[in-house]
Design an enzyme around this catalytic site. Structure first.
Site: not given
Ligand code: RUB
Length: 307
Positions: A19-20, A61, A129, A131, A198, A208-209, A234
């Site tokens: 997650g980002a 990443r 996914c 988030s 992301d 995003n995913k 982001k």
């Molecule tokens: C995670 C993903 C999330 C974003 C946002 O992908 O796509 O939707 O990163 O997450 P991965 P957040 O599991 O490949 O990192 O809101 O926590 O930043």
């Protein structure tokens, strides 16, 4: 290279940190630890250590501008400080990192408060996914007394949707778990879609995913509003200068570890949802049109544009 950087970058690469936001937070904390444990004797050596960490995290990443913006900001704080003594520089990085993390947390809280108002009592929310920003928003809506259900996807191939499902169940939110390919079957039952991000490009397209853009098109077809909830940081300033956001290509073995040798297996981690499918971008500045991202960034985070 410091141990904190090596270990953290490895965890990020292997999705042990995912997650980002979590990726950015982990990188900031690792740089903070490196600054505390530095063996540098001069500012030049200290800056070399920071730049090495930057290179390693950027490569860990490649679709993570929040992490890149965070690391770049920390480096600028050290670089521009008129300080030569290493122990004082180290303190500057430590306090800048703390400030960044505090501001990031405040942004998420504010974003959650804004987005939670859009969750209607009795509604069904679809997410994809994992988030942490989406989960926070849903937790806020629940805490506000809203009664709603969530449908969430499994998220092939790494199953991040299971993290979402567990978190929502722990929050006491009624949750239904589906495989990604069942998205269209359930879209007719849904009142709104909310996903994380992301990366946000200068045109307001959202990375995003993988699968997010297909879900956005399904939502469009079913006339269901599709929201993205994201910190403004982001935004990727490189996209303003003509670069396309790079889409991380992960190992085929995550999809099929014992695939026939002559088979080509592809595993892109993310896809791009065009701005026209996005009803609104929920962020710390409010709910904005994704196309207004550059304007909003120039007002809120002008330093992002200084390379
Ligand atoms: C995670 C993903 C999330 C974003 C946002 O992908 O796509 O939707 O990163 O997450 P991965 P957040 O599991 O490949 O990192 O809101 O926590 O930043």
């Amino acid at each position: 290279m410091s141990e904190s950087i090596r270990v953290t970058a490895e965890k990020i690469r292997k999705l042990q940190v995912q997650g980002a936001r979590n990726v950015a937070i982990a990188a900031v904390k690792a740089i903070q630890t490196q600054a505390q444990q530095t063996k540098a004797k001069t500012k030049t050596q200290f800056m070399v250590e920071l730049k090495e960490a930057q290179t390693i995290f950027y490569a860990a990443r490649e679709t993570e501008p929040l992490m890149r913006n965070a690391v770049r900001w920390l480096i600028t704080q050290a670089q521009t400080a008129e300080i030569e003594k290493v122990d004082v520089l180290s303190q500057t990085v430590v306090s800048s990192a703390n400030q960044f993390l505090t501001d990031l947390e405040a942004s998420r809280e504010h974003t959650a408060e804004i987005g939670a108002k859009r969750i209607r009592d009795g509604s069904v929310v679809f997410t994809h996914c994992h988030s942490s920003t989406v989960t926070r928003l849903l937790a806020k809506a629940k805490a506000d007394g809203k009664n709603f259900r969530v449908i969430c996807t499994e998220t092939r191939p790494a199953f991040q949707g299971r993290i979402t499902a567990k978190e929502l169940v722990d929050l006491g939110i009624e949750t239904t778990f589906i495989v990604d390919s069942a998205a269209r079957t359930f879209m007719g039952d849904v009142d709104m879609v909310i996903v994380g991000a992301d990366a946000i490009t200068s045109e307001g397209n959202v990375v995003n995913k993988i699968g997010s853009s297909g879900i956005a098109m399904l939502a469009h077809e079913a006339r269901v509003p599709f929201y993205v909830v994201s910190e403004l940081l982001k935004f990727d300033p490189e996209t303003l200068m003509g670069e396309c956001e790079k889409i991380e290509q992960r190992s085929p073995s995550e999809v099929w570890s014992e695939a026939p040798p002559k088979l080509t297996v592809r595993n892109p981690a993310f896809d791009v949802t065009p701005n026209r499918y996005i009803h609104g971008l929920v962020c710390e500045e409010g709910i904005i049109a994704p196309q207004s991202i550059v304007e909003v960034m120039r007002l809120r985070y002008p330093w992002v544009f200084k390379q």
